[in-house]
Design an enzyme around this catalytic site. Structure first.
Site, mmCIF file in Angstrom:
data_model
loop_
_atom_site.group_PDB
_atom_site.id
_atom_site.type_symbol
_atom_site.label_atom_id
_atom_site.label_comp_id
_atom_site.label_asym_id
_atom_site.label_seq_id
_atom_site.Cartn_x
_atom_site.Cartn_y
_atom_site.Cartn_z
ATOM 1 C CG ASP A 64 41.471 41.219 36.097
ATOM 2 O OD1 ASP A 64 41.014 40.087 36.268
ATOM 3 O OD2 ASP A 64 41.556 42.061 37.018
ATOM 4 C CG HIS A 104 35.765 35.040 35.465
ATOM 5 N ND1 HIS A 104 34.785 34.944 36.425
ATOM 6 C CD2 HIS A 104 36.930 35.150 36.127
ATOM 7 C CE1 HIS A 104 35.337 35.006 37.625
ATOM 8 N NE2 HIS A 104 36.643 35.112 37.477
HETATM 9 P P1 5GP Z 1 38.015 35.570 40.214
HETATM 10 O O1 5GP Z 1 38.774 35.851 41.480
HETATM 11 O O2 5GP Z 1 36.522 35.595 40.454
HETATM 12 O O3 5GP Z 1 38.470 34.388 39.452
HETATM 13 O O4 5GP Z 1 38.366 36.793 39.250
HETATM 14 C C1 5GP Z 1 37.681 38.000 39.239
HETATM 15 C C2 5GP Z 1 38.551 38.962 38.474
HETATM 16 O O5 5GP Z 1 37.742 40.020 38.010
HETATM 17 C C3 5GP Z 1 39.668 39.588 39.292
HETATM 18 O O6 5GP Z 1 40.897 39.338 38.644
HETATM 19 C C4 5GP Z 1 39.305 41.081 39.319
HETATM 20 O O7 5GP Z 1 40.453 41.896 39.232
HETATM 21 C C5 5GP Z 1 38.428 41.230 38.114
HETATM 22 N N1 5GP Z 1 37.390 42.247 38.202
HETATM 23 C C6 5GP Z 1 36.500 42.417 39.221
HETATM 24 N N2 5GP Z 1 35.654 43.412 38.939
HETATM 25 C C7 5GP Z 1 35.993 43.883 37.710
HETATM 26 C C8 5GP Z 1 35.463 44.927 36.873
HETATM 27 O O8 5GP Z 1 34.510 45.634 37.222
HETATM 28 N N3 5GP Z 1 36.064 45.114 35.667
HETATM 29 C C9 5GP Z 1 37.126 44.348 35.258
HETATM 30 N N4 5GP Z 1 37.645 44.604 34.058
HETATM 31 N N5 5GP Z 1 37.652 43.364 36.026
HETATM 32 C C10 5GP Z 1 37.093 43.142 37.234
#
Ligand code: 5GP
Ligand code: ZN
Length: 137
Positions: A33, A102
């Protein structure tokens, strides 16, 4: 192939955008992440696009959990983690920011300063009974 052209996790999962990849097979990619909650925070991404848990086919759900187990054991050992959280958000209200399913793999360390758990509330037996009925009847 189920891909969404406007989805960043489709591009990452399928290697069109580079990422720090910890594991890859035909169906999944596991990446670090970019905004980690703790050292080693990783994401399991299916290569096919499903917006959330509700859309996930049973077999993908089952494989994702098996992979989570495998990764958790390895990461705990390699990183010397003291604990491990699996987190999976569905919908904006629940904190989902990327609308491609995810699973968060979050290694935990003593005094890591994170607070991923909730504040426990209160309940009455009547309330619990009502909720149970609402879900099951
Ligand atoms: P959510 O809040 O949708 O459950 O988690 C999204 C996660 O994706 C967050 O922890 C954020 O840091 C991560 N994230 C968002 N964009 C990217 C990216 O372009 N690359 C990576 N490796 N992580 C990302
Ligand atoms: Zn996608």
């Amino acid at each position: 192939m189920m891909r969404d052209d406007n989805c960043i996790f489709c591009k990452i999962a399928n290697g069109e955008i580079p990422s720090k990849t910890l594991y890859e097979d035909d169906s999944f990619r596991v990446i670090l992440d970019l905004g980690p909650a703790t050292r080693g925070h990783a994401l399991i991404l299916p290569k096919d696009h499903y917006a959330n848990l509700y859309e996930l086919p049973d077999e993908v759900a089952a494989e994702a959990m098996k992979l989570a187990k495998k990764m958790a054991i390895r990461m705990k050992e390699r990183l010397g983690a003291d604990g491990f959280n699996l987190v999976q958000n569905n919908g904006e209200t629940a904190g989902q920011t990327v609308m491609h399913f995810h699973l968060h793999l979050i290694p935990r360390y003593e005094n890591d300063g994170q607070h991923i758990l909730w504040n426990p509330g209160e309940s009455t037996p009547e309330e619990l009974e009502e909720i149970k009925d609402q879900i099951t009847k």
